[in-house]
Design a protein around this motif. Sequence first.
Motif, PDB file in Angstrom:
ATOM      1  N   GLN A   1       0.833  -1.193   0.000  1.00 25.80           N
ATOM      2  CA  GLN A   1       0.000   0.000   0.000  1.00 25.80           C
ATOM      3  C   GLN A   1       0.871   1.248   0.000  1.00 25.80           C
ATOM      4  OE1 GLN A   1      -2.686  -0.228   3.336  1.00 25.80           O
ATOM      5  NE2 GLN A   1      -3.853  -1.922   2.468  1.00 25.80           N
ATOM      6  N   LEU A   2       0.279   2.367  -0.421  1.00 25.15           N
ATOM      7  CA  LEU A   2       0.974   3.647  -0.426  1.00 25.15           C
ATOM      8  C   LEU A   2       0.722   4.389   0.883  1.00 25.15           C
ATOM      9  CD1 LEU A   2       0.167   4.845  -4.061  1.00 25.15           C
ATOM     10  CD2 LEU A   2       2.440   4.285  -3.191  1.00 25.15           C
ATOM     11  N   LEU A   3       1.732   5.110   1.358  1.00 30.92           N
ATOM     12  CA  LEU A   3       1.555   5.960   2.529  1.00 30.92           C
ATOM     13  C   LEU A   3       0.532   7.056   2.216  1.00 30.92           C
ATOM     14  CD1 LEU A   3       5.245   6.431   3.735  1.00 30.92           C
ATOM     15  CD2 LEU A   3       3.505   4.921   4.719  1.00 30.92           C
ATOM     16  N   LYS A   4      -0.314   7.338   3.183  1.00 30.13           N
ATOM     17  CA  LYS A   4      -1.338   8.364   3.000  1.00 30.13           C
ATOM     18  C   LYS A   4      -1.358   9.311   4.191  1.00 30.13           C
ATOM     19  CE  LYS A   4      -4.401   5.372   0.266  1.00 30.13           C
ATOM     20  NZ  LYS A   4      -5.758   4.759   0.182  1.00 30.13           N
ATOM     21  N   GLY A   5      -2.039  10.444   4.013  1.00 29.81           N
ATOM     22  CA  GLY A   5      -2.224  11.380   5.110  1.00 29.81           C
ATOM     23  C   GLY A   5      -0.928  11.914   5.672  1.00 29.81           C
ATOM     24  N   ARG A   6      -0.843  11.933   7.006  1.00 30.65           N
ATOM     25  CA  ARG A   6       0.335  12.503   7.656  1.00 30.65           C
ATOM     26  C   ARG A   6       1.589  11.660   7.439  1.00 30.65           C
ATOM     27  NH1 ARG A   6      -1.505  16.760  10.941  1.00 30.65           N
ATOM     28  NH2 ARG A   6      -2.854  17.791   9.429  1.00 30.65           N
ATOM     29  N   ALA A   7       1.404  10.367   7.231  1.00 28.05           N
ATOM     30  CA  ALA A   7       2.572   9.521   6.948  1.00 28.05           C
ATOM     31  C   ALA A   7       3.199   9.921   5.624  1.00 28.05           C
ATOM     32  CB  ALA A   7       2.178   8.045   6.936  1.00 28.05           C
ATOM     33  N   ARG A   8       2.363  10.263   4.636  1.00 26.67           N
ATOM     34  CA  ARG A   8       2.907  10.715   3.358  1.00 26.67           C
ATOM     35  C   ARG A   8       3.561  12.085   3.504  1.00 26.67           C
ATOM     36  NH1 ARG A   8       2.670  14.260   0.518  1.00 26.67           N
ATOM     37  NH2 ARG A   8       0.855  15.075   1.611  1.00 26.67           N
ATOM     38  N   ALA A   9       2.961  12.972   4.334  1.00 24.62           N
ATOM     39  CA  ALA A   9       3.574  14.273   4.599  1.00 24.62           C
ATOM     40  C   ALA A   9       4.934  14.088   5.272  1.00 24.62           C
ATOM     41  CB  ALA A   9       2.646  15.116   5.477  1.00 24.62           C
ATOM     42  N   ALA A  10       5.019  13.111   6.179  1.00 28.58           N
ATOM     43  CA  ALA A  10       6.296  12.816   6.830  1.00 28.58           C
ATOM     44  C   ALA A  10       7.324  12.347   5.813  1.00 28.58           C
ATOM     45  CB  ALA A  10       6.099  11.757   7.914  1.00 28.58           C
ATOM     46  N   LEU A  11       6.884  11.577   4.826  1.00 35.14           N
ATOM     47  CA  LEU A  11       7.797  11.135   3.769  1.00 35.14           C
ATOM     48  C   LEU A  11       8.308  12.342   2.974  1.00 35.14           C
ATOM     49  CD1 LEU A  11       9.130   8.863   2.102  1.00 35.14           C
ATOM     50  CD2 LEU A  11       7.036   8.785   0.728  1.00 35.14           C
ATOM     51  N   ASP A  12       7.437  13.294   2.675  1.00 42.66           N
ATOM     52  CA  ASP A  12       7.874  14.519   1.993  1.00 42.66           C
ATOM     53  C   ASP A  12       8.937  15.250   2.808  1.00 42.66           C
ATOM     54  OD1 ASP A  12       6.160  14.058  -0.099  1.00 42.66           O
ATOM     55  OD2 ASP A  12       4.593  15.405   0.615  1.00 42.66           O
ATOM     56  N   LEU A  13       8.735  15.284   4.117  1.00 42.10           N
ATOM     57  CA  LEU A  13       9.714  15.925   4.995  1.00 42.10           C
ATOM     58  C   LEU A  13      11.051  15.199   4.937  1.00 42.10           C
ATOM     59  CD1 LEU A  13      10.472  17.961   7.193  1.00 42.10           C
ATOM     60  CD2 LEU A  13       9.431  16.419   8.882  1.00 42.10           C
ATOM     61  N   VAL A  14      11.009  13.874   4.987  1.00 43.96           N
ATOM     62  CA  VAL A  14      12.246  13.080   4.918  1.00 43.96           C
ATOM     63  C   VAL A  14      12.969  13.324   3.601  1.00 43.96           C
ATOM     64  CG1 VAL A  14      13.171  10.737   4.750  1.00 43.96           C
ATOM     65  CG2 VAL A  14      11.466  11.283   6.497  1.00 43.96           C
ATOM     66  N   LYS A  15      12.235  13.280   2.499  1.00 43.00           N
ATOM     67  CA  LYS A  15      12.864  13.447   1.188  1.00 43.00           C
ATOM     68  C   LYS A  15      13.470  14.837   1.038  1.00 43.00           C
ATOM     69  CE  LYS A  15       9.327  12.249  -1.339  1.00 43.00           C
ATOM     70  NZ  LYS A  15       8.534  11.932  -2.553  1.00 43.00           N
ATOM     71  N   THR A  16      12.771  15.847   1.520  1.00 42.66           N
ATOM     72  CA  THR A  16      13.297  17.209   1.399  1.00 42.66           C
ATOM     73  C   THR A  16      14.542  17.389   2.261  1.00 42.66           C
ATOM     74  OG1 THR A  16      11.047  18.023   1.019  1.00 42.66           O
ATOM     75  CG2 THR A  16      12.714  19.661   1.559  1.00 42.66           C
ATOM     76  N   CYS A  17      14.558  16.770   3.443  1.00 45.50           N
ATOM     77  CA  CYS A  17      15.729  16.879   4.317  1.00 45.50           C
ATOM     78  C   CYS A  17      16.933  16.113   3.785  1.00 45.50           C
ATOM     79  CB  CYS A  17      15.374  16.382   5.722  1.00 45.50           C
ATOM     80  SG  CYS A  17      14.379  17.558   6.679  1.00 45.50           S
ATOM     81  N   ARG A  18      16.708  15.249   2.805  1.00 46.83           N
ATOM     82  CA  ARG A  18      17.827  14.545   2.174  1.00 46.83           C
ATOM     83  C   ARG A  18      18.552  15.431   1.162  1.00 46.83           C
ATOM     84  NH1 ARG A  18      16.054   8.965  -0.280  1.00 46.83           N
ATOM     85  NH2 ARG A  18      18.305   8.751  -0.460  1.00 46.83           N
TER      86      ARG A  18
END
Length: 272
Positions: free
Chosen positions: A168-185
Amino acid sequence: MKENKIAHRNRGGLWVTLGVVAVTALLVGLAVGYDKLRTLYLEPCVITDMAEQVSISSGKMVKPDILAENFGLRKGANVALIDFEAKRAEILRKIPTLRAISVSRHLPNRVSIRAEERTPVVRLNICGRRAASGRVADSEGMVFSCLRGTQTLPTIREPRAPGTAAGQLLKGRARAALDLVKTCRESEFAELGLLEVDTSKTDFLVATLGDYSRVKICWEGMDEATPAARAALGARLTLLLKAVRARCEGLKAVIWNATLPDYVFADTQERL
């Protein structure tokens, strides 16, 4: 007169009978011919030597023999009878570790398969748990299982078990957290050293930085994966980075507040 009519009728019936016989013979001939042609076509497509006729390249998590089994490729199999497109779609649904599969047929009996595995960028766990769950997600947010080589990846903590399931794909705040992780990389924010993101809060995420300080952070459009939301996140992290760099020497335990649009401030007293 009657005899002529009877003779004419008999001749008509004879022609009909002959026509039916001719058509039947033609159909039988076509069927036999088709069967022979089909046999001539199929016979050369049989796999007699797997090593010689089948080439499969994959990564470390999904072995070639697993792919061969799922495609039905084995000695004696006929590659002309395998629906490779249907099998490919089925395997991608069944094994979320795989991102893409390409299949090339080389007539009459050779097949080349190339499988691309997903690359994990975050580990997934539940708030309050220490033991690794084995769940990870790639940059697209697809969840799959992987334990090897993931120890140094940042962690996203979901509020309730069992969390987002593999496939399954991450949704909601979990997906927002993934955006945060990717940007911090990205190189400009790598200095923050993001370690973990807690998604259990209602209005914001709680991120743990490399110096173990924590950040309450939200941004406009964080629940939407849009260019505008990513730009807002980048602007918020730029403010956070400036605040971290300007922090007073010796100030260790800090909770940063990055929930306001135009500035970031530190609170050494606040508890999360």
